[in-house]
Design a protein around this motif. Sequence first.
Motif, PDB file in Angstrom:
ATOM      1  N   LEU A  10       0.832  -1.207   0.000  1.00  0.00           N
ATOM      2  CA  LEU A  10       0.000   0.000   0.000  1.00  0.00           C
ATOM      3  C   LEU A  10       0.861   1.249   0.000  1.00  0.00           C
ATOM      4  CD1 LEU A  10      -2.931   1.044   0.159  1.00  0.00           C
ATOM      5  CD2 LEU A  10      -2.715   0.977   2.659  1.00  0.00           C
ATOM      6  N   LYS A  11       1.923   1.246   0.797  1.00  0.00           N
ATOM      7  CA  LYS A  11       2.821   2.406   0.869  1.00  0.00           C
ATOM      8  C   LYS A  11       3.599   2.573  -0.433  1.00  0.00           C
ATOM      9  CE  LYS A  11       3.536   2.654   5.873  1.00  0.00           C
ATOM     10  NZ  LYS A  11       4.535   2.591   6.976  1.00  0.00           N
ATOM     11  N   THR A  12       3.926   1.466  -1.068  1.00  0.00           N
ATOM     12  CA  THR A  12       4.644   1.544  -2.342  1.00  0.00           C
ATOM     13  C   THR A  12       3.774   2.182  -3.421  1.00  0.00           C
ATOM     14  OG1 THR A  12       5.928  -0.426  -1.793  1.00  0.00           O
ATOM     15  CG2 THR A  12       5.840   0.207  -4.104  1.00  0.00           C
ATOM     16  N   ALA A  13       2.501   1.864  -3.400  1.00  0.00           N
ATOM     17  CA  ALA A  13       1.581   2.391  -4.416  1.00  0.00           C
ATOM     18  C   ALA A  13       1.355   3.888  -4.245  1.00  0.00           C
ATOM     19  CB  ALA A  13       0.257   1.635  -4.352  1.00  0.00           C
ATOM     20  N   GLN A  14       1.238   4.356  -2.998  1.00  0.00           N
ATOM     21  CA  GLN A  14       1.001   5.782  -2.743  1.00  0.00           C
ATOM     22  C   GLN A  14       1.345   6.118  -1.310  1.00  0.00           C
ATOM     23  OE1 GLN A  14      -3.355   6.632  -2.850  1.00  0.00           O
ATOM     24  NE2 GLN A  14      -3.583   4.455  -3.298  1.00  0.00           N
ATOM     25  N   ASP A  15       1.824   7.338  -1.101  1.00  0.00           N
ATOM     26  CA  ASP A  15       2.220   7.783   0.236  1.00  0.00           C
ATOM     27  C   ASP A  15       0.989   8.303   0.963  1.00  0.00           C
ATOM     28  OD1 ASP A  15       3.525   8.571   2.485  1.00  0.00           O
ATOM     29  OD2 ASP A  15       4.457  10.351   1.609  1.00  0.00           O
ATOM     30  N   LEU A  16       0.545   7.540   1.930  1.00  0.00           N
ATOM     31  CA  LEU A  16      -0.695   7.897   2.628  1.00  0.00           C
ATOM     32  C   LEU A  16      -0.468   8.191   4.107  1.00  0.00           C
ATOM     33  CD1 LEU A  16      -2.870   5.127   0.984  1.00  0.00           C
ATOM     34  CD2 LEU A  16      -2.991   7.572   0.488  1.00  0.00           C
ATOM     35  N   GLY A  17       0.777   8.218   4.542  1.00  0.00           N
ATOM     36  CA  GLY A  17       1.057   8.466   5.947  1.00  0.00           C
ATOM     37  C   GLY A  17       1.258   7.172   6.709  1.00  0.00           C
ATOM     38  N   LYS A  18       1.431   7.284   8.006  1.00  0.00           N
ATOM     39  CA  LYS A  18       1.712   6.127   8.856  1.00  0.00           C
ATOM     40  C   LYS A  18       0.420   5.355   9.144  1.00  0.00           C
ATOM     41  CE  LYS A  18       3.402   4.852  13.441  1.00  0.00           C
ATOM     42  NZ  LYS A  18       3.905   5.353  14.754  1.00  0.00           N
ATOM     43  N   ARG A  21      -2.509  10.305  12.948  1.00  0.00           N
ATOM     44  CA  ARG A  21      -2.635  11.750  12.720  1.00  0.00           C
ATOM     45  C   ARG A  21      -1.346  12.304  12.127  1.00  0.00           C
ATOM     46  NH1 ARG A  21      -7.151  13.807  14.983  1.00  0.00           N
ATOM     47  NH2 ARG A  21      -8.187  12.560  16.588  1.00  0.00           N
ATOM     48  N   ASP A  22      -1.489  13.322  11.287  1.00  0.00           N
ATOM     49  CA  ASP A  22      -0.312  13.962  10.711  1.00  0.00           C
ATOM     50  C   ASP A  22       0.233  15.027  11.646  1.00  0.00           C
ATOM     51  OD1 ASP A  22      -2.047  16.157  10.474  1.00  0.00           O
ATOM     52  OD2 ASP A  22      -2.575  15.652   8.406  1.00  0.00           O
ATOM     53  N   GLU A  23       1.246  15.762  11.217  1.00  0.00           N
ATOM     54  CA  GLU A  23       1.886  16.763  12.075  1.00  0.00           C
ATOM     55  C   GLU A  23       0.943  17.897  12.439  1.00  0.00           C
ATOM     56  OE1 GLU A  23       5.354  18.050  10.061  1.00  0.00           O
ATOM     57  OE2 GLU A  23       6.437  16.144  10.300  1.00  0.00           O
ATOM     58  N   GLN A  24      -0.060  18.152  11.619  1.00  0.00           N
ATOM     59  CA  GLN A  24      -1.033  19.212  11.917  1.00  0.00           C
ATOM     60  C   GLN A  24      -2.171  18.711  12.804  1.00  0.00           C
ATOM     61  OE1 GLN A  24       0.106  18.631   8.623  1.00  0.00           O
ATOM     62  NE2 GLN A  24       1.623  20.249   9.031  1.00  0.00           N
TER      63      GLN A  24
END
Length: 394
Positions: free
Chosen positions: A72-80, A100-103
């Motif tokens: 999944l991460k290889t296909a697209q960068d979706l976060g942790k 959650r992201d940094e924001q």
Amino acid sequence: MAARLGHTIKAVLFQVHSIAGLVLALLVSLIALTGATMSFEDEIVDHLNAGIMQVAPRQAPALMPDELVARLKTAQDLGKVAAVTLSSDPSAAVHVRFARDEQGGRPISLYVDPYDARVLGAPRAEAFFATVRRLHRWLLIPGDGKGWGRPITGTIALGLIVMLVSGLVLRWPRRAGSVKLWLKPNLGLSGRGLHRSLHTVIGTWVLPVYLTMTLTGLFFSFAWYKDSVTWLLARPHVAAAKMPAKSPRAAGRGEPASPIGFDRAWTTFQREEGGRFSRALLTLPGGRGAVIRIRSWGKESSLETTRDEFRIDAVTGQLVSAERYADKTFGETIIAAIYDIHRGEILGWPGKLAFMIAAILMPLFSVTGILLYLSRRRLRRPAQRPLGRLVPGE
């Protein structure tokens, strides 16, 4: 003397009831309506997303969770990735949730094909219900559960309890024969009389539901309330186990040097549960530690709370703890069912419907209460003679 004391107490309670109602009317109505909106959230979301929650079963084995996440991460960068929901049903898609992201925002979750990690789609209505939930629980105040929203909504719940108890005392029938009048609204009235009848009689009908909602809602607002309920209903060792668990390895060495995965915990869980589970939610630790929490539901489970919970060291695959629903005492099942009790689901769909209707009615009491207050103000206002009729010297 006793009659005068009773009259004084009721007068004080009336003032408390009125002031609390005026202060909290808008917020209580907002919380109630958002709760009603979420009553059938699961059914709505499942209906809207039926097309992406199922796949065609295949002969090939499903991917292990770490391989699925890696693809999944290889296909697209979706976060942790923060959690995955896996199923024993070969036709069920994998539900992947992100941290959650940094924001502070949380990316929308995805349904993924368990055989090749192909993204099936993002669930419709998820963002809407997430916003409604934040409004219901924390009034959209920044910080969510860690900000001021949680104690504020808890304080509102305490205020509602004050209104409910004071209203019940004020309504208590003086004679047994008056119970019928106590429970039957007089729809033939108009104006202030009708407002009072609707406010008091319908309020009496839904009072048990509102008390249930508030007493269970406090469990999620105040740590002292949650700890007290746990101390009262759970066995001592179970109450102690509610503290955040860490494996000895994590406690001594801190956070693992490399990111932890799901595979070892998933393998241990499958060995423990075999084919008894229908779905399992695997959640990575939010901070330090290497212990993965796994919540699983049996194939005959119909309630969110009838689940088992495991904590497994993701590095070693060691089972740290296992909490099975079947082993709980009566008090511990009540604690486990707090959320289902709060929304009426403990009684099945009729209970959820009844709780939803009661929540929708909350603005009725706010509006009729304000109208009754304004009418009392008008009645108490001293009559003034028209200025045009005053004579010299008056």
